[in-house]
Design a protein around this motif. Structure first.
Motif, PDB file in Angstrom:
ATOM      1  N   THR A  96       0.808  -1.226   0.000  1.00  0.00           N
ATOM      2  CA  THR A  96       0.000   0.000   0.000  1.00  0.00           C
ATOM      3  C   THR A  96       0.841   1.277   0.000  1.00  0.00           C
ATOM      4  O   THR A  96       0.575   2.209  -0.769  1.00  0.00           O
ATOM      5  CB  THR A  96      -0.998  -0.011   1.184  1.00  0.00           C
ATOM      6  N   GLU A 289      -3.506  -3.566   1.608  1.00  0.00           N
ATOM      7  CA  GLU A 289      -2.921  -4.770   2.198  1.00  0.00           C
ATOM      8  C   GLU A 289      -3.923  -5.428   3.140  1.00  0.00           C
ATOM      9  O   GLU A 289      -4.514  -4.761   3.992  1.00  0.00           O
ATOM     10  CB  GLU A 289      -1.666  -4.359   3.001  1.00  0.00           C
ATOM     11  N   GLU A 290      -4.108  -6.743   2.964  1.00  0.00           N
ATOM     12  CA  GLU A 290      -4.926  -7.471   3.934  1.00  0.00           C
ATOM     13  C   GLU A 290      -4.006  -8.370   4.747  1.00  0.00           C
ATOM     14  O   GLU A 290      -3.323  -9.221   4.207  1.00  0.00           O
ATOM     15  CB  GLU A 290      -6.016  -8.272   3.236  1.00  0.00           C
ATOM     16  N   ARG A 291      -3.955  -8.150   6.047  1.00  0.00           N
ATOM     17  CA  ARG A 291      -3.036  -8.880   6.902  1.00  0.00           C
ATOM     18  C   ARG A 291      -3.765 -10.037   7.584  1.00  0.00           C
ATOM     19  O   ARG A 291      -4.985 -10.163   7.504  1.00  0.00           O
ATOM     20  CB  ARG A 291      -2.400  -7.922   7.931  1.00  0.00           C
ATOM     21  N   GLY A 293      -5.791 -12.445   9.791  1.00  0.00           N
ATOM     22  CA  GLY A 293      -6.931 -12.241  10.682  1.00  0.00           C
ATOM     23  C   GLY A 293      -6.550 -12.433  12.138  1.00  0.00           C
ATOM     24  O   GLY A 293      -7.207 -11.916  13.045  1.00  0.00           O
ATOM     25  N   PHE A 312     -11.034 -10.283  10.120  1.00  0.00           N
ATOM     26  CA  PHE A 312     -11.000  -9.546   8.845  1.00  0.00           C
ATOM     27  C   PHE A 312     -10.086  -8.365   9.085  1.00  0.00           C
ATOM     28  O   PHE A 312     -10.311  -7.571   9.991  1.00  0.00           O
ATOM     29  CB  PHE A 312     -12.425  -9.083   8.488  1.00  0.00           C
ATOM     30  N   ASN A 313      -9.019  -8.250   8.294  1.00  0.00           N
ATOM     31  CA  ASN A 313      -7.942  -7.340   8.672  1.00  0.00           C
ATOM     32  C   ASN A 313      -7.373  -6.508   7.524  1.00  0.00           C
ATOM     33  O   ASN A 313      -6.196  -6.633   7.178  1.00  0.00           O
ATOM     34  CB  ASN A 313      -6.825  -8.162   9.342  1.00  0.00           C
ATOM     35  N   PRO A 314      -8.214  -5.637   6.918  1.00  0.00           N
ATOM     36  CA  PRO A 314      -7.626  -4.707   5.949  1.00  0.00           C
ATOM     37  C   PRO A 314      -6.782  -3.693   6.716  1.00  0.00           C
ATOM     38  O   PRO A 314      -7.252  -3.080   7.676  1.00  0.00           O
ATOM     39  CB  PRO A 314      -8.850  -4.049   5.303  1.00  0.00           C
ATOM     40  N   ASP A 317      -7.390   2.103   4.766  1.00  0.00           N
ATOM     41  CA  ASP A 317      -8.613   2.486   4.065  1.00  0.00           C
ATOM     42  C   ASP A 317      -8.300   3.692   3.193  1.00  0.00           C
ATOM     43  O   ASP A 317      -7.194   4.250   3.244  1.00  0.00           O
ATOM     44  CB  ASP A 317      -9.783   2.747   5.038  1.00  0.00           C
TER      45      ASP A 317
END
Ligand code: MRU
Length: 346
Positions: A96, A289-291, A293, A312-314, A317
């Motif tokens: 990101t 980036e999704e890290r 959970g 759920f870990n974006p 934003d």
């Protein structure tokens, strides 16, 4: 206290060429310990684990990463293809913050000129980051104070955009430092910034070290703090600013922006020009980036959600330009909510 977030230490290393030193941010605030990086695997792990983090610091990590890869290539006899592939691993370690790729790209062309040129270029990236942060902080403080009718300003911030997120000085916390130096700061409300608590662990550590009046609040308190009139503005950093002024930053920034818009107070984004990505027309194209959970379902390593629950870990934003009152860079201040675009400064 002088914090050295990231630096090249000429004295260490397996072959006496030096090593990359990172203040290990996974250990703060309980331990101040450097992590020594000797190879690409070590650097990629440090970036993924957030031992080094924050967009400008990632830019320096990318720049120094070219040197790490070059030294390892010479030690282990890599060919050109392998060297470039390993540099690409550093470049893509997190998606990101545009600064990581920017830092790599600033130094990689110097490989043809040899090691000294690469080292000098990497150090230049760090030095220029500090200068940029100091300048953007002055410009941001001028912009902010021109719009405040109070003597001393109350600031809300999210995540950590301080020295720890940069090579020195910081961006959003650079603005806070500038206000403090001018005698114009009253208090900082620092969002704790779940899941990894960059606000509670890192921002609070920096503010405490400098004797800045501050409170740490849960992220869920931010909107209420804004609408109750407890702060005069929000000042945050950025991981990537699109050409139209959309801003990617730590998850939770959008909620702060919505609250500021509703309350009619400024959301000021403080970021060096290296964070501006003019190739990205708007925020829709920014990879978030999704890290894991598990960072959400655990707190400080202890499971708090039922084993059956997935997290759920974006990690970031995107705050639309219409909520961004100003983006302060070392080149000047742009007001996206008023229809200005980042290329007005290029
Ligand atoms: O996941 P992190 O800790 O690297 O995220 C950092 C942020 O979102 C910061 O607020 C942003 O990079 C600005 S840093 C000056």
């Amino acid at each position: 206290m002088t914090i050295r977030t990231i630096s090249w230490d000429d004295t260490g290393g397996p072959d006496g060429r030096g090593v990359l030193r990172l203040l290990d941010q996974t250990l703060l605030p309980s331990r101040t310990e450097d992590r020594v990086v000797r190879d690409v695997d070590g650097l990629v792990a440090a970036i993924e684990e957030l031992a080094v983090r924050g967009a400008p610091a990632l830019g320096v990590a990318g720049a120094m990463g070219v040197l790490v890869a070059l030294d390892q290539a010479e030690r282990e006899g890599w060919g050109e293809e392998r060297l470039q592939a390993e540099i690409d691993r550093v470049r893509h370690a997190r998606p990101t913050a545009v600064n990581l790729a920017w830092g790599v790209d600033a130094v990689r062309p110097l490989l043809a000129q040899g090691r000294e040129a690469v080292l000098a270029a990497a150090r230049r990236v760090a030095a220029e980051d500090e200068a940029a942060n100091r300048e953007l902080s002055r410009r941001a403080a001028d912009w902010l104070l021109a719009r405040m009718d109070r003597d001393r300003v109350r600031v809300l911030t999210h995540c950590n955009a301080g020295v720890l997120a940069a090579s020195a000085w910081g961006t959003a916390l650079g603005v806070v430092r500038e206000l403090q130096a001018r005698g114009r700061l009253e208090v900082v409300y620092a969002d704790e910034t779940r899941p990894l608590l960059q606000g509670a662990r890192l921002t609070a550590w920096e503010l405490a070290a400098e004797g800045v009046e501050h409170r740490v609040q849960v992220d869920g308190a931010a909107a209420s703090t804004v609408l109750r009139g407890l702060v005069d503005c929000a000042v945050v950093g950025a991981d990537r600013v699109a050409a139209n002024g959309d801003v990617a930053n730590k998850i939770g920034t959008l909620a702060v922006g919505l609250a500021c818009r509703e309350a009619g107070i400024p959301l000021l984004v403080a970021a060096p020009w290296s964070t501006v990505d003019l190739t990205m027309a708007d925020g829709d194209g920014i990879e978030i980036e999704e890290r894991s959970g598990e960072e959400v379902t655990t707190v400080a390593g202890r499971r708090v959600a039922p084993e059956e629950s997935a997290g759920f870990n974006p990690a970031f934003d995107v705050t639309p330009a219409r909520f961004v009152s100003a983006v302060a860079t070392e080149r000047g201040v742009v007001e996206p909510a008023g229809g200005a675009v980042m290329s007005d400064l290029s």
